[in-house]
Write a protein that holds these residues in place. Structure first.
Motif, PDB file in Angstrom:
ATOM      1  N   SER A  42       0.935  -1.050   0.312  1.00  0.00           N
ATOM      2  CA  SER A  42       0.018   0.100   0.252  1.00  0.00           C
ATOM      3  C   SER A  42       0.781   1.430  -0.144  1.00  0.00           C
ATOM      4  O   SER A  42      -0.126   2.584  -0.066  1.00  0.00           O
ATOM      5  N   GLY A  43       2.011   1.593   0.287  1.00  0.00           N
ATOM      6  CA  GLY A  43       3.131   2.266   0.133  1.00  0.00           C
ATOM      7  C   GLY A  43       3.872   2.860   1.762  1.00  0.00           C
ATOM      8  O   GLY A  43       4.609   3.934   1.638  1.00  0.00           O
ATOM      9  N   LYS A  44       3.450   2.223   2.992  1.00  0.00           N
ATOM     10  CA  LYS A  44       3.542   2.667   4.189  1.00  0.00           C
ATOM     11  C   LYS A  44       4.982   2.227   3.962  1.00  0.00           C
ATOM     12  O   LYS A  44       5.566   3.743   5.072  1.00  0.00           O
ATOM     13  N   LEU A 221      -4.422   8.050  12.416  1.00  0.00           N
ATOM     14  CA  LEU A 221      -4.773   6.998  12.138  1.00  0.00           C
ATOM     15  C   LEU A 221      -4.475   7.463  10.421  1.00  0.00           C
ATOM     16  O   LEU A 221      -5.404   8.471  10.243  1.00  0.00           O
ATOM     17  N   LEU A 222      -3.741   7.058   9.826  1.00  0.00           N
ATOM     18  CA  LEU A 222      -3.898   6.681   8.010  1.00  0.00           C
ATOM     19  C   LEU A 222      -3.878   5.637   7.816  1.00  0.00           C
ATOM     20  O   LEU A 222      -3.161   4.895   8.250  1.00  0.00           O
ATOM     21  N   VAL A 223      -5.055   5.636   6.780  1.00  0.00           N
ATOM     22  CA  VAL A 223      -4.804   3.940   5.777  1.00  0.00           C
ATOM     23  C   VAL A 223      -4.769   3.876   4.687  1.00  0.00           C
ATOM     24  O   VAL A 223      -5.198   5.588   4.035  1.00  0.00           O
ATOM     25  N   MET A 224      -3.986   3.573   4.095  1.00  0.00           N
ATOM     26  CA  MET A 224      -3.283   3.779   2.725  1.00  0.00           C
ATOM     27  C   MET A 224      -3.629   2.270   2.188  1.00  0.00           C
ATOM     28  O   MET A 224      -4.096   1.621   2.983  1.00  0.00           O
ATOM     29  N   LYS A 225      -3.581   2.870   1.113  1.00  0.00           N
ATOM     30  CA  LYS A 225      -4.864   1.520   0.074  1.00  0.00           C
ATOM     31  C   LYS A 225      -4.101   1.910  -1.932  1.00  0.00           C
ATOM     32  O   LYS A 225      -4.206   3.369  -1.948  1.00  0.00           O
ATOM     33  N   ASP A 226      -2.875   1.547  -1.884  1.00  0.00           N
ATOM     34  CA  ASP A 226      -2.559   1.196  -3.801  1.00  0.00           C
ATOM     35  C   ASP A 226      -1.731   2.625  -3.533  1.00  0.00           C
ATOM     36  O   ASP A 226      -1.907   3.720  -4.996  1.00  0.00           O
ATOM     37  N   GLY A 227      -0.879   3.296  -2.362  1.00  0.00           N
ATOM     38  CA  GLY A 227       0.166   4.239  -2.587  1.00  0.00           C
ATOM     39  C   GLY A 227      -0.518   5.667  -2.978  1.00  0.00           C
ATOM     40  O   GLY A 227      -0.606   6.238  -2.604  1.00  0.00           O
ATOM     41  N   ARG A 228      -2.133   5.092  -2.018  1.00  0.00           N
ATOM     42  CA  ARG A 228      -3.050   6.906  -1.683  1.00  0.00           C
ATOM     43  C   ARG A 228      -3.546   6.624  -0.252  1.00  0.00           C
ATOM     44  O   ARG A 228      -3.539   5.432   0.930  1.00  0.00           O
ATOM     45  N   ILE A 229      -3.609   7.765   0.475  1.00  0.00           N
ATOM     46  CA  ILE A 229      -4.176   7.384   1.959  1.00  0.00           C
ATOM     47  C   ILE A 229      -5.483   8.241   1.466  1.00  0.00           C
ATOM     48  O   ILE A 229      -5.550   8.888   0.573  1.00  0.00           O
ATOM     49  N   ILE A 230      -6.097   7.090   1.769  1.00  0.00           N
ATOM     50  CA  ILE A 230      -7.297   7.380   2.398  1.00  0.00           C
ATOM     51  C   ILE A 230      -8.998   7.608   3.234  1.00  0.00           C
ATOM     52  O   ILE A 230      -9.581   8.144   2.745  1.00  0.00           O
ATOM     53  N   GLU A 231      -8.253   7.657   4.652  1.00  0.00           N
ATOM     54  CA  GLU A 231      -8.670   8.302   5.640  1.00  0.00           C
ATOM     55  C   GLU A 231      -7.817   8.790   6.131  1.00  0.00           C
ATOM     56  O   GLU A 231      -6.840   7.722   6.542  1.00  0.00           O
TER      57      GLU A 231
END
Length: 268
Positions: A42-44, A221-231
């Motif tokens: 996810s890019g973390k 908290l940050l949520v990452m998916k596919d290289g982007r922050i989504i939440e």
């Protein structure tokens, strides 16, 4: 007050022209722990290595990374080396990668302290032993004369925490520090990290895919998916009222694992 401000960070693989991290912006407040969660890929970790300027040269980074007001992406290699360790400290996922396998643990720790402090040999040894004992490791002299491969993953993680206690950095980046550990050792390492922050008043970025672990250490908290922050948001709010379907999925699929971890931590 923000100790770290990341604005528009993007990472592109020059070999493939693939965007690995796209336009990430976030901040870390002084004295707080920001957790970055998401599945593998996810890019973390790429994001964290970018903050430390440790990514491979073909991974090109754009944007700004302001640490105490100074843009790390524009620093010289020498300038960045001065930041690492004393001001920004990284705890790796695999303890074995953090130590030279051909040298005993003590050599690594002495070199790290000599880089930042002008201590006598006697003072260095005293501080090393105290730090190792403070992370619940017995026989510090014996440990200092041990090779990395002779120690468990949990021991190596605790030694990295001990070094952080000596260096007293302003920001600690812990990149999946409990992934390779069993549940009991996870509990011990997480408690050590919480104690480290409380003792030093430092800020922390804690990267993990395990929400059961994150829940016990994160303020934000940050949520990452596919290289982007989504939440993003305060950790408790994201756990109890996630907005995005992906975050809801992460929370729901981790509940059974989290319950086991919580039972070890003594939480309901």
């Amino acid at each position: 007050m923000n100790i770290l401000e990341v604005n528009g960070l993007s990472i592109v693989d020059d070999k493939t022209d693939e965007w690995l991290v796209k336009d990430s912006s976030f901040h870390v407040k002084k004295g707080r722990t920001l957790a970055i969660v998401g599945e593998s890929g996810s890019g973390k970790s790429l994001t964290c290595r970018s903050l430390m300027r440790l990514n491979q040269p073909w991974l090109k980074e754009t944007g700004t990374v302001l640490f105490k007001g100074e843009d790390l992406l524009t620093l010289s290699k020498k300038g960045m080396r001065k930041k690492r360790g004393k001001q920004m400290y990284m705890i790796m996922q695999n303890g074995m990668t953090a130590f030279d396998p051909s040298r005993v643990i003590g050599v690594h720790l002495r070199q790290a302290t000599a880089e930042h402090f002008n201590w006598s040999k006697r003072e260095t040894e005293r501080k090393l032993k105290l730090a190792i004992e403070s992370v619940m490791i017995k026989n510090p002299e014996e440990v200092l004369n041990t090779y990395p491969h002779q120690l468990s993953g949990g021991m190596l993680q605790r030694i990295m925490i001990a070094l952080a206690l000596i260096l007293e950095p302003d920001l600690i980046i812990a990149d999946e520090p409990t992934t390779a550990l069993d549940t009991i050792t996870q509990y011990e390492v997480v408690n050590q990290l919480i104690g480290l922050r409380e003792r030093m008043g430092c800020s922390m970025i804690f990267v993990s895919h395990d929400l059961g672990v994150v829940r016990h250490i994160a303020d934000d908290l940050l949520v990452m998916k596919d290289g982007r922050i989504i939440e993003r948001g305060k950790a408790q709010s994201v756990f109890t009222e996630p907005e995005k379907e992906y975050t809801k999925y992460l929370v729901s699929t981790r509940k059974s694992l989290s319950h086991h971890f919580n039972s070890q931590m003594g939480s309901p």
